[in-house]
Design a protein around this motif. Structure first.
Motif, PDB file in Angstrom:
ATOM      1  N   PHE A  42      30.454  74.205  61.772  1.00  0.00           N
ATOM      2  CA  PHE A  42      31.022  74.680  60.630  1.00  0.00           C
ATOM      3  C   PHE A  42      30.097  76.315  60.862  1.00  0.00           C
ATOM      4  O   PHE A  42      30.704  77.148  60.133  1.00  0.00           O
ATOM      5  CB  PHE A  42      32.608  75.149  59.839  1.00  0.00           C
ATOM      6  CG  PHE A  42      33.473  74.023  60.188  1.00  0.00           C
ATOM      7  CD1 PHE A  42      34.999  74.430  59.834  1.00  0.00           C
ATOM      8  CD2 PHE A  42      33.788  73.403  60.707  1.00  0.00           C
ATOM      9  CE1 PHE A  42      35.501  74.547  60.340  1.00  0.00           C
ATOM     10  CE2 PHE A  42      34.254  72.540  61.422  1.00  0.00           C
ATOM     11  CZ  PHE A  42      35.578  73.313  61.064  1.00  0.00           C
ATOM     12  N   VAL A  45      29.791  78.080  55.222  1.00  0.00           N
ATOM     13  CA  VAL A  45      31.416  78.214  54.593  1.00  0.00           C
ATOM     14  C   VAL A  45      31.278  78.832  53.059  1.00  0.00           C
ATOM     15  O   VAL A  45      30.863  77.596  52.561  1.00  0.00           O
ATOM     16  CB  VAL A  45      32.544  76.903  55.307  1.00  0.00           C
ATOM     17  CG1 VAL A  45      33.953  77.117  54.005  1.00  0.00           C
ATOM     18  CG2 VAL A  45      32.080  76.382  56.102  1.00  0.00           C
ATOM     19  N   ILE A  50      34.145  81.250  56.839  1.00  0.00           N
ATOM     20  CA  ILE A  50      33.412  80.429  58.436  1.00  0.00           C
ATOM     21  C   ILE A  50      32.421  80.558  59.180  1.00  0.00           C
ATOM     22  O   ILE A  50      33.131  82.368  60.045  1.00  0.00           O
ATOM     23  CB  ILE A  50      34.446  79.561  58.860  1.00  0.00           C
ATOM     24  CG1 ILE A  50      36.054  79.072  57.878  1.00  0.00           C
ATOM     25  CG2 ILE A  50      34.095  78.584  59.554  1.00  0.00           C
ATOM     26  CD1 ILE A  50      37.177  78.694  58.390  1.00  0.00           C
TER      27      ILE A  50
END
Length: 389
Positions: A42, A45, A50
Motif C-alpha cells: 500500500f 497510508v 493510500i
C-alpha cells in the motif's frame, strides 16, 4: 512496359515511406513512468489517503498528457493495482529502451507538519535523511518472493549496504540531475510547492539502481500532512502535479534530446544490459564516490588551480554555450567541461568552502535552484564531503 515502370515507382515510393516511418518510430522519445507500490504493497497510508492509489492516478495523468505529443512514447510499469518487484520495474524500462525513467511516490512523516516535494537521483549520498527515505522505499523488497536470494547481499533496512554494489550510476548522473532539477523547478514555480533541501537529492534507491538511463524518483508531497494529503488525494491536485511533471519532461526532451545527443541514445542500449542474476554486493569501499571521480571531465574553459577548489555547478546541457553573463542570467566567472556529449557549466571558483556557499546562494537567487557545490583537488574531481571533513 508502362505498367512495369509504374509498379517500380509505386514500390520505390512505398519503400521510401516505410523508411521514413521506421525512422520516425525509432526517433521517438520514450518515457517510462513508474507508479510506486501496488496491490498488497500500500505504501504510506494516512488519514484515509493510500499512496499506491495516488501514485497510479498521477502516473496515468502524466501519461495521458505526454501521449498527446506524437513524438513521445509512454511506457508504464503498471496501469492497474498490481504488485511489481523493484528490479522488474527497472527492466520494463530497460527492455523498452526508454530514454528516461520516472518513478512517482508520495512522502510521509510522523511529524505531520512536514510538507513539500523532493526529487532524487541515484547516488551514494550518506546523508541520514536521504538514507531513511531510501530505506522506506527499498523495504518493498521484503514483499517479493525469494527476495533474499534475488537481492543476495542487500539489506533493505540498511540502504548503505548498496555502497558496495558495482554500479554505473555516474554514467547518467548529469542528465538525471538535469531532469530532476526541471521537475523541482516546475513544482516551485507552477504549484508554489516547497522544495525540501533546496534542490535535487541523491539516495541509493533500488528501483533506480537497475534502470540504465537517466532516472529520477519523485516524492510529490506528504500524505501525513493534513492539507497536503487532501491535495494529493484530489482530482485537481493530481492533475496539477501531473501537468508540472509532464512540462518538465517535455522541457528535458527539448533541451537534451531534440537539441542533440541524449545520454539515453547509447551505443549499448538498456535492453542489452538487462540482468536476471541476483544483486551482489561487496565490502564497502573507503570512498563511495570513487567511481565517479574516474569519469569526471577536465574543465576545458578554465583550468582548475592546484590544491582544493570549490565551484558551483549550475546546469548541464547537450548545447554548447558561450560562457558570457548574458547566457547565464548575468552570472560572471563561468567555466565549463565536456563529457559524453554533455556540457557542464560551473559558476565561480574559490578555495574557501564558506565562500562557495555564498556563491551557491548567489546562483540560486539568479534562478538556478538546482545548483550545487562541487570540488576539485589538484585538478581532479573529489567528493565535497571528504574535503570539508
Amino acid at each position: 512496359m508502362i505498367n512495369i515502370y509504374r509498379t517500380k515507382n509505386i514500390l520505390s515510393v512505398t519503400l521510401l515511406m516505410c523508411s521514413i516511418f521506421s525512422f520516425s518510430q525509432s526517433s521517438k522519445f520514450k518515457v517510462a513512468l513508474d507508479a510506486g507500490h501496488g496491490d498488497h504493497d500500500f505504501g504510506a497510508v494516512y488519514n484515509g489517503h493510500i499512496e499506491k492509489n495516488i501514485n497510479l492516478a498521477i502516473v496515468l495523468k502524466v501519461g495521458k498528457i505526454l501521449e498527446k505529443n506524437a513524438s513521445i512514447d509512454v511506457i508504464y510499469t503498471r496501469k492497474t493495482d498490481v504488485f511489481i518487484g523493484l528490479i522488474e520495474r527497472a527492466n520494463i524500462a530497460n527492455k523498452a529502451d526508454a530514454n528516461i525513467f520516472v518513478s512517482i511516490h508520495c512522502n510521509a512523516n510522523k511529524n505531520t507538519v512536514a510538507d513539500g516535494t523532493e526529487t532524487y537521483v541515484m547516488g551514494m549520498n550518506k546523508n541520514a535523511s536521504n538514507l531513511e527515505a531510501a530505506k522506506r522505499e527499498n523495504a518493498v523488497i521484503s514483499l517479493e518472493k525469494d527476495y533474499k536470494q534475488k537481492y543476495q547481499g542487500f539489506d533493505p533496512n540498511k540502504p548503505e549496504s548498496m555502497f558496495g554494489i558495482t554500479i554505473m550510476q555516474e554514467e547518467f548522473l548529469e542528465n538525471s540531475i538535469a531532469l530532476a532539477g526541471k521537475i523541482q523547478d516546475r513544482f516551485v514555480k507552477d504549484l508554489g510547492k516547497k522544495s525540501r533541501g533546496g534542490g535535487v537529492k541523491q539516495a541509493p534507491y533500488m528501483v533506480l539502481h537497475k534502470a540504465y538511463m537517466p532516472r529520477v524518483l519523485i516524492e510529490t508531497g506528504f500524505l501525513s500532512n493534513p492539507v497536503e494529503g487532501n491535495i494529493l488525494d484530489s482530482e485537481q491536485g493530481q492533475q496539477d502535479i501531473a501537468e508540472a511533471i509532464a512540462k518538465a519532461i517535455i522541457s528535458y526532451k527539448k533541451d537534451l534530446f531534440d537539441g542533440g545527443e541524449d545520454e539515453g541514445a547509447q551505443e549499448i542500449k538498456p535492453s542489452q544490459r538487462v540482468e536476471n542474476s541476483p544483486v551482489k554486493t561487496s565490502p564497502e569501499p573507503k570512498k563511495a564516490d570513487s567511481v565517479i571521480k574516474k569519469i569526471e571531465p577536465k574543465v576545458d574553459s578554465k583550468p582548475t588551480a592546484k590544491g582544493v577548489v570549490f565551484k558551483v555547478q549550475i546546469s548541464a546541457s547537450s548545447k554548447k554555450l558561450e560562457t558570457i553573463p548574458s547566457n547565464f542570467n548575468g552570472l560572471r566567472n563561468i567555466s565549463s567541461s565536456y563529457n559524453n556529449s554533455i556540457y557542464k557549466y560551473m559558476f565561480g571558483e574559490t578555495s574557501n568552502y564558506e565562500e562557495a556557499k555564498k556563491l551557491l546562494q548567489e546562483a540560486k537567487t539568479k534562478g538556478y535552484s538546482s545548483a550545487f557545490i562541487i570540488a576539485f583537488k589538484d585538478g581532479k574531481s573529489v567528493d565535497v564531503k571528504d574535503i570539508i571533513k
